[in-house]
Design a protein around this motif. Structure first.
Motif, PDB file in Angstrom:
ATOM      1  N   GLU A  79       0.890  -1.282  -0.114  1.00  0.00           N
ATOM      2  CA  GLU A  79      -0.133  -0.303   0.253  1.00  0.00           C
ATOM      3  C   GLU A  79       1.123   1.455   0.140  1.00  0.00           C
ATOM      4  OE1 GLU A  79       0.114  -2.877   2.228  1.00  0.00           O
ATOM      5  OE2 GLU A  79      -2.545  -2.984   2.739  1.00  0.00           O
ATOM      6  N   LEU A  80       1.897   1.346   0.926  1.00  0.00           N
ATOM      7  CA  LEU A  80       2.458   2.377   0.667  1.00  0.00           C
ATOM      8  C   LEU A  80       3.656   2.714  -0.128  1.00  0.00           C
ATOM      9  CD1 LEU A  80       4.360   1.792   4.794  1.00  0.00           C
ATOM     10  CD2 LEU A  80       2.273   3.788   4.295  1.00  0.00           C
ATOM     11  N   ALA A  81       3.916   1.362  -1.211  1.00  0.00           N
ATOM     12  CA  ALA A  81       4.707   1.371  -2.289  1.00  0.00           C
ATOM     13  C   ALA A  81       4.046   2.459  -3.388  1.00  0.00           C
ATOM     14  CB  ALA A  81       5.615   0.417  -2.863  1.00  0.00           C
ATOM     15  N   LEU A  82       2.942   1.751  -3.123  1.00  0.00           N
ATOM     16  CA  LEU A  82       1.147   2.623  -4.757  1.00  0.00           C
ATOM     17  C   LEU A  82       1.047   3.743  -4.199  1.00  0.00           C
ATOM     18  CD1 LEU A  82      -0.346   1.621  -6.597  1.00  0.00           C
ATOM     19  CD2 LEU A  82      -2.139   1.529  -5.174  1.00  0.00           C
ATOM     20  N   LEU A  83       1.368   4.424  -2.826  1.00  0.00           N
ATOM     21  CA  LEU A  83       0.874   5.332  -2.745  1.00  0.00           C
ATOM     22  C   LEU A  83       2.247   5.760  -3.259  1.00  0.00           C
ATOM     23  CD1 LEU A  83      -0.358   7.479  -1.156  1.00  0.00           C
ATOM     24  CD2 LEU A  83       0.886   7.219   1.206  1.00  0.00           C
ATOM     25  N   HIS A  84       3.376   5.649  -3.375  1.00  0.00           N
ATOM     26  CA  HIS A  84       4.583   6.612  -3.593  1.00  0.00           C
ATOM     27  C   HIS A  84       4.720   6.552  -5.411  1.00  0.00           C
ATOM     28  CE1 HIS A  84       7.459   6.963  -0.560  1.00  0.00           C
ATOM     29  NE2 HIS A  84       6.942   6.315   0.423  1.00  0.00           N
ATOM     30  N   VAL A  85       4.413   5.453  -6.416  1.00  0.00           N
ATOM     31  CA  VAL A  85       4.245   5.042  -6.952  1.00  0.00           C
ATOM     32  C   VAL A  85       3.046   6.288  -7.637  1.00  0.00           C
ATOM     33  CG1 VAL A  85       2.921   3.991  -8.986  1.00  0.00           C
ATOM     34  CG2 VAL A  85       4.623   3.136  -7.880  1.00  0.00           C
ATOM     35  N   VAL A  86       1.493   6.833  -7.284  1.00  0.00           N
ATOM     36  CA  VAL A  86       0.940   7.742  -7.474  1.00  0.00           C
ATOM     37  C   VAL A  86       1.250   9.136  -7.064  1.00  0.00           C
ATOM     38  CG1 VAL A  86      -1.354   8.420  -6.404  1.00  0.00           C
ATOM     39  CG2 VAL A  86      -1.244   5.968  -7.495  1.00  0.00           C
ATOM     40  N   ALA A  87       1.687   9.501  -6.439  1.00  0.00           N
ATOM     41  CA  ALA A  87       2.811  10.736  -5.861  1.00  0.00           C
ATOM     42  C   ALA A  87       4.117  11.202  -6.257  1.00  0.00           C
ATOM     43  CB  ALA A  87       3.667  10.866  -4.257  1.00  0.00           C
ATOM     44  N   GLY A  88       4.390   9.971  -6.762  1.00  0.00           N
ATOM     45  CA  GLY A  88       5.736  10.257  -8.141  1.00  0.00           C
ATOM     46  C   GLY A  88       4.868  10.298  -9.450  1.00  0.00           C
ATOM     47  N   ALA A  89       3.855   9.511  -9.848  1.00  0.00           N
ATOM     48  CA  ALA A  89       3.484   9.854 -10.713  1.00  0.00           C
ATOM     49  C   ALA A  89       2.572  11.510 -11.229  1.00  0.00           C
ATOM     50  CB  ALA A  89       2.114   9.285 -11.479  1.00  0.00           C
ATOM     51  N   LEU A  90       2.288  11.997  -9.813  1.00  0.00           N
ATOM     52  CA  LEU A  90       1.795  13.385  -9.803  1.00  0.00           C
ATOM     53  C   LEU A  90       2.396  14.421  -9.766  1.00  0.00           C
ATOM     54  CD1 LEU A  90      -1.420  12.679  -7.154  1.00  0.00           C
ATOM     55  CD2 LEU A  90      -1.564  13.440  -9.841  1.00  0.00           C
ATOM     56  N   LEU A  91       3.851  14.136  -8.772  1.00  0.00           N
ATOM     57  CA  LEU A  91       5.375  15.052  -9.369  1.00  0.00           C
ATOM     58  C   LEU A  91       5.226  15.056 -10.605  1.00  0.00           C
ATOM     59  CD1 LEU A  91       6.500  14.247  -5.946  1.00  0.00           C
ATOM     60  CD2 LEU A  91       5.574  16.305  -6.833  1.00  0.00           C
ATOM     61  N   MET A  92       5.031  14.055 -11.384  1.00  0.00           N
ATOM     62  CA  MET A  92       5.298  13.988 -12.631  1.00  0.00           C
ATOM     63  C   MET A  92       5.252  14.779 -13.555  1.00  0.00           C
ATOM     64  SD  MET A  92       8.800  12.267 -13.022  1.00  0.00           S
ATOM     65  CE  MET A  92      10.006  10.920 -13.062  1.00  0.00           C
ATOM     66  N   ILE A  93       4.452  15.420 -13.903  1.00  0.00           N
ATOM     67  CA  ILE A  93       2.881  16.956 -14.133  1.00  0.00           C
ATOM     68  C   ILE A  93       3.999  17.849 -14.661  1.00  0.00           C
ATOM     69  CG2 ILE A  93       0.907  17.574 -14.626  1.00  0.00           C
ATOM     70  CD1 ILE A  93      -0.719  15.142 -12.937  1.00  0.00           C
ATOM     71  N   THR A  94       4.255  18.713 -13.775  1.00  0.00           N
ATOM     72  CA  THR A  94       4.917  19.927 -13.653  1.00  0.00           C
ATOM     73  C   THR A  94       7.019  19.660 -13.948  1.00  0.00           C
ATOM     74  OG1 THR A  94       5.552  19.931 -11.711  1.00  0.00           O
ATOM     75  CG2 THR A  94       3.095  20.896 -12.638  1.00  0.00           C
TER      76      THR A  94
ATOM     77  N   TRP B 123      10.317   8.232  -6.448  1.00  0.00           N
ATOM     78  CA  TRP B 123      10.146   5.965  -6.789  1.00  0.00           C
ATOM     79  C   TRP B 123      11.405   5.433  -6.249  1.00  0.00           C
ATOM     80  CZ3 TRP B 123       8.607   7.772 -12.889  1.00  0.00           C
ATOM     81  CH2 TRP B 123       7.157   7.954 -12.934  1.00  0.00           C
ATOM     82  N   LYS B 124      12.117   6.804  -6.026  1.00  0.00           N
ATOM     83  CA  LYS B 124      13.727   6.213  -5.713  1.00  0.00           C
ATOM     84  C   LYS B 124      13.301   5.931  -4.058  1.00  0.00           C
ATOM     85  CE  LYS B 124      16.628   8.119  -7.675  1.00  0.00           C
ATOM     86  NZ  LYS B 124      18.642   8.857  -8.146  1.00  0.00           N
ATOM     87  N   MET B 125      11.873   5.786  -3.014  1.00  0.00           N
ATOM     88  CA  MET B 125      11.707   5.287  -1.810  1.00  0.00           C
ATOM     89  C   MET B 125      11.141   4.182  -2.200  1.00  0.00           C
ATOM     90  SD  MET B 125      11.140   9.325  -0.020  1.00  0.00           S
ATOM     91  CE  MET B 125      12.043  10.734   0.252  1.00  0.00           C
ATOM     92  N   ILE B 126      10.396   3.591  -3.429  1.00  0.00           N
ATOM     93  CA  ILE B 126       9.906   2.480  -3.851  1.00  0.00           C
ATOM     94  C   ILE B 126      10.118   0.943  -2.560  1.00  0.00           C
ATOM     95  CG2 ILE B 126       9.055   1.303  -4.529  1.00  0.00           C
ATOM     96  CD1 ILE B 126       8.076   2.923  -6.493  1.00  0.00           C
ATOM     97  N   PRO B 127      11.492   1.009  -3.019  1.00  0.00           N
ATOM     98  CA  PRO B 127      12.136  -0.368  -2.443  1.00  0.00           C
ATOM     99  C   PRO B 127      12.393   0.052  -0.641  1.00  0.00           C
ATOM    100  CG  PRO B 127      13.426   0.896  -4.096  1.00  0.00           C
ATOM    101  CD  PRO B 127      12.416   1.198  -4.129  1.00  0.00           C
TER     102      PRO B 127
END
Length: 135
Positions: free
Chosen positions: A80-95, A106-110
């Motif tokens: 769940e926490l890894a999924l949170l990082h994936v979503v937050a990373g994707a949202l940050l990549m917008i700008t 995304w580096k914090m996922i592992p």
């Protein structure tokens, strides 16, 4: 520069990610058996809220219980926490400004998947060797 990065990180993603880790820690404290997971989650919340200038290293004294604990962690809270990082990373990549923060997220996922057996240290005292042997 490190402080500016940490303040921007805190505003953009760090606060929300830390809330996720704090909720996971509180959930782990509900059962007595999972209190070590709660402690690890609180430790990671402190790292996620202010990450720049610090890193994680493997503890050499972590044994088989860390491996078993990490397997249980992945099943209960880690994915769940890894999924949170994936979503937050994707949202940050917008700008354009958010791209480096998305990569950091995304580096914090592992780390969110396998937190036991690691310790958070300043970058200046970290070694490149995964076994902690200085060069």
């Amino acid at each position: 520069m490190q402080t500016i990065g940490n303040v921007l990180w805190l505003v953009l993603a760090g606060f929300w990610l830390a809330i996720g880790y704090l909720l996971a820690g509180l959930l782990a404290f509900v059962l007595i058996v999972t209190i070590p997971f709660g402690i690890a989650s609180f430790r990671l919340a402190g790292f996620v809220i202010w990450p720049f200038g610090r890193t994680t290293t493997w503890r050499r004294d972590a044994g088989i219980w860390s491996v078993i604990g990490n397997i249980v962690w992945i099943i209960l809270l880690g994915w769940e926490l890894a999924l949170l990082h994936v979503v937050a990373g994707a949202l940050l990549m917008i700008t354009i400004i958010g791209i480096p923060f998305g990569v950091a997220c995304w580096k914090m996922i592992p780390l969110s998947l396998v937190p036991l057996g690691r310790e958070i240290v300043p970058i200046s005292s970290a070694t490149n060797d995964p076994y902690g042997i200085p060069a």
